[in-house]
Write an enzyme that holds these catalytic residues in place. Sequence first.
Site, PDB file in Angstrom:
ATOM      1  N   TYR A   1      15.767  30.178   4.286  1.00 51.03           N
ATOM      2  CA  TYR A   1      14.612  30.900   4.824  1.00 51.03           C
ATOM      3  C   TYR A   1      14.729  31.093   6.332  1.00 51.03           C
ATOM      4  O   TYR A   1      15.139  30.182   7.059  1.00 51.03           O
ATOM      5  CB  TYR A   1      13.328  30.106   4.558  1.00 51.03           C
ATOM      6  CG  TYR A   1      12.819  30.219   3.144  1.00 51.03           C
ATOM      7  CD1 TYR A   1      12.479  31.449   2.604  1.00 51.03           C
ATOM      8  CD2 TYR A   1      12.656  29.077   2.370  1.00 51.03           C
ATOM      9  CE1 TYR A   1      11.983  31.541   1.312  1.00 51.03           C
ATOM     10  CE2 TYR A   1      12.163  29.161   1.078  1.00 51.03           C
ATOM     11  CZ  TYR A   1      11.828  30.398   0.552  1.00 51.03           C
ATOM     12  OH  TYR A   1      11.351  30.484  -0.717  1.00 51.03           O
TER      13      TYR A   1
ATOM     14  N   LYS B   1       0.843  -1.206   0.000  1.00 52.51           N
ATOM     15  CA  LYS B   1       0.000   0.000   0.000  1.00 52.51           C
ATOM     16  C   LYS B   1       0.879   1.258   0.000  1.00 52.51           C
ATOM     17  O   LYS B   1       2.059   1.214   0.340  1.00 52.51           O
ATOM     18  CB  LYS B   1      -0.930  -0.010   1.216  1.00 52.51           C
ATOM     19  CG  LYS B   1      -0.218   0.086   2.552  1.00 52.51           C
ATOM     20  CD  LYS B   1      -1.160  -0.169   3.722  1.00 52.51           C
ATOM     21  CE  LYS B   1      -0.388  -0.098   5.027  1.00 52.51           C
ATOM     22  NZ  LYS B   1      -1.160  -0.609   6.167  1.00 52.51           N
TER      23      LYS B   1
HETATM   24  C1  LIG Z   1      -0.323  -1.615   6.887  1.00 54.89           C
HETATM   25  C2  LIG Z   1      -0.919  -2.857   7.366  1.00 54.89           C
HETATM   26  C3  LIG Z   1      -0.117  -3.994   7.601  1.00 54.89           C
HETATM   27  C4  LIG Z   1       1.393  -3.973   7.528  1.00 54.89           C
HETATM   28  O1  LIG Z   1       1.946  -3.503   8.730  1.00 54.89           O
HETATM   29  P1  LIG Z   1       3.541  -3.526   8.966  1.00 54.89           P
HETATM   30  O2  LIG Z   1       3.671  -3.030  10.342  1.00 54.89           O
HETATM   31  O3  LIG Z   1       4.123  -2.588   7.960  1.00 54.89           O
HETATM   32  O4  LIG Z   1       3.987  -4.914   8.748  1.00 54.89           O
HETATM   33  C5  LIG Z   1      -0.756  -5.170   7.914  1.00 54.89           C
HETATM   34  N1  LIG Z   1      -2.097  -5.235   8.033  1.00 54.89           N
HETATM   35  C6  LIG Z   1      -2.892  -4.152   7.841  1.00 54.89           C
HETATM   36  C7  LIG Z   1      -4.369  -4.297   8.013  1.00 54.89           C
HETATM   37  C8  LIG Z   1      -2.331  -2.933   7.521  1.00 54.89           C
HETATM   38  O5  LIG Z   1      -3.117  -1.858   7.364  1.00 54.89           O
END
Ligand SMILES: *Cc1c(COP(=O)(O)O)cnc(C)c1O
Length: 330
Positions: free
Chosen positions: A240, A33
Site C-alpha cells: 500500500y 492481566k
Molecule cells: C500491571 C500492574 C503491575 C505489573 O507491572 P509490571 O511493570 O509489569 O511488573 C503491578 N501492579 C499493578 C497495580 C498493575 O496494574
Amino acid sequence: MAKITISKANFFNNLDIIKKRTKSVEKIALVLKDNAYGHGLYEMAKLAHEYGITRAVVRSNAEAKTIEEFFEYILVLADIPKVPSKKIRYTINDAQNIKEFPKGTFVELKVNTAMNRNGVSIDELNTSIELIKKSGLCLESIFTHHSCADELNGNYERQKANFLQIKQNAPKDLRFHSCNSAALFREEDFDEDMVRVGIAAYGCLDLPSSFKEDGLKPILALYANKLSSRKISKGDCVGYGATFVCEKKEVVSNYDFGYGDGFLRANSNTYKTPQGIEIAGRISMDNSSFLSDANELLIFDDAREVAKYANTISYEVLTSLKANIKREII
Ligand SMILES: *Cc1c(COP(=O)(O)O)cnc(C)c1O
C-alpha cells in the site's frame, strides 16, 4: 497462520531470578492481566502453576474465573463481583465504590501515594477502612502502585516514603504490597508481603543501567509463514502507498500477519527482524512483506527491540498480539 512460541525454560529462568529477590515463591503474584501480556492467559497460568506460583493478579472477574483452578489467591484490579469468592480478592480503587461490593467480599484497598491514577487518598484511608468494615467486607491488604519505578526522577522515593508512613499507621494485621517488576529489581532487600510482577516474568524489563536485571530472558517469539513470493527489480514498488521502491533485483515474500494480528503498523518501512531481514513497505491488516524467501520467518523474539521501531514500550507490543494467534509452549 502466524504463531507465537513461549519458552518454558526462559519463563522458569525468570521466575528463578524473581524468587531469589522475593526469597520465597509464595510472595510472587504473577500479573496475568490482558491475556498475560499477550502471552496467553490460560497457557501462562498453567505454566506458573507448574512452577509452583500460587498467586495471580488480573484485571477482570472473567479473567480470574478462567484461571481459578491454578491459584490459591487471585487479585482482581478493576472489577466488582456479583457474589463473593473465597479465592478472589477485589481492589477498591475509590472510596465511592465501597458500597457496591457484596457483603463478605475479600477486598484490598488501593491507596494513592502520588501516582494520582487510582486509589483512596492518604487522608481518606482511615474512614475508608471503617466503611469497609461497616459494609461487611473483609479487608486483607493495603497496596499502592508506583508511577516511576523504572525512572530516576525522585518520584519512586517519594511514593515509597508515603507508603512507609501508611504501613506504620495502618492496622498491623493487614498485608502490604507496592512493588511491580521494576520496583522489585530496584530494591536491594525486598521485604514486603507480596510482589505484583508482570514484565520481568515475561523477560522484557527495561531498567536504567544503574540497576541490574540479572539475566532475565524474553519468553515470547512471533513467527510468520510465507503466503507468496516474487522477484522484483529496480523501480518496482511493494505494498500500500508504494512506499517501498526496489533498488536492485530482490526476492520479496509476503507473510501471513499484520496489524490485524497486533503487529503495530508503526513498524512499517523500517523494521528489521532479529536476523536482519528488512521489511518491504507498509504493514497491512493481514500481510507484511519482507526481503526474504524463507518459508517461516522469525519476526521478533524480544518485544523491547520492536518497541524501539514503533516508538513505544514492550508492554504495548506484547499486549497488542491478538488472542487468536496460536500459542505453542516450547
Ligand atoms: C500491571 C500492574 C503491575 C505489573 O507491572 P509490571 O511493570 O509489569 O511488573 C503491578 N501492579 C499493578 C497495580 C498493575 O496494574
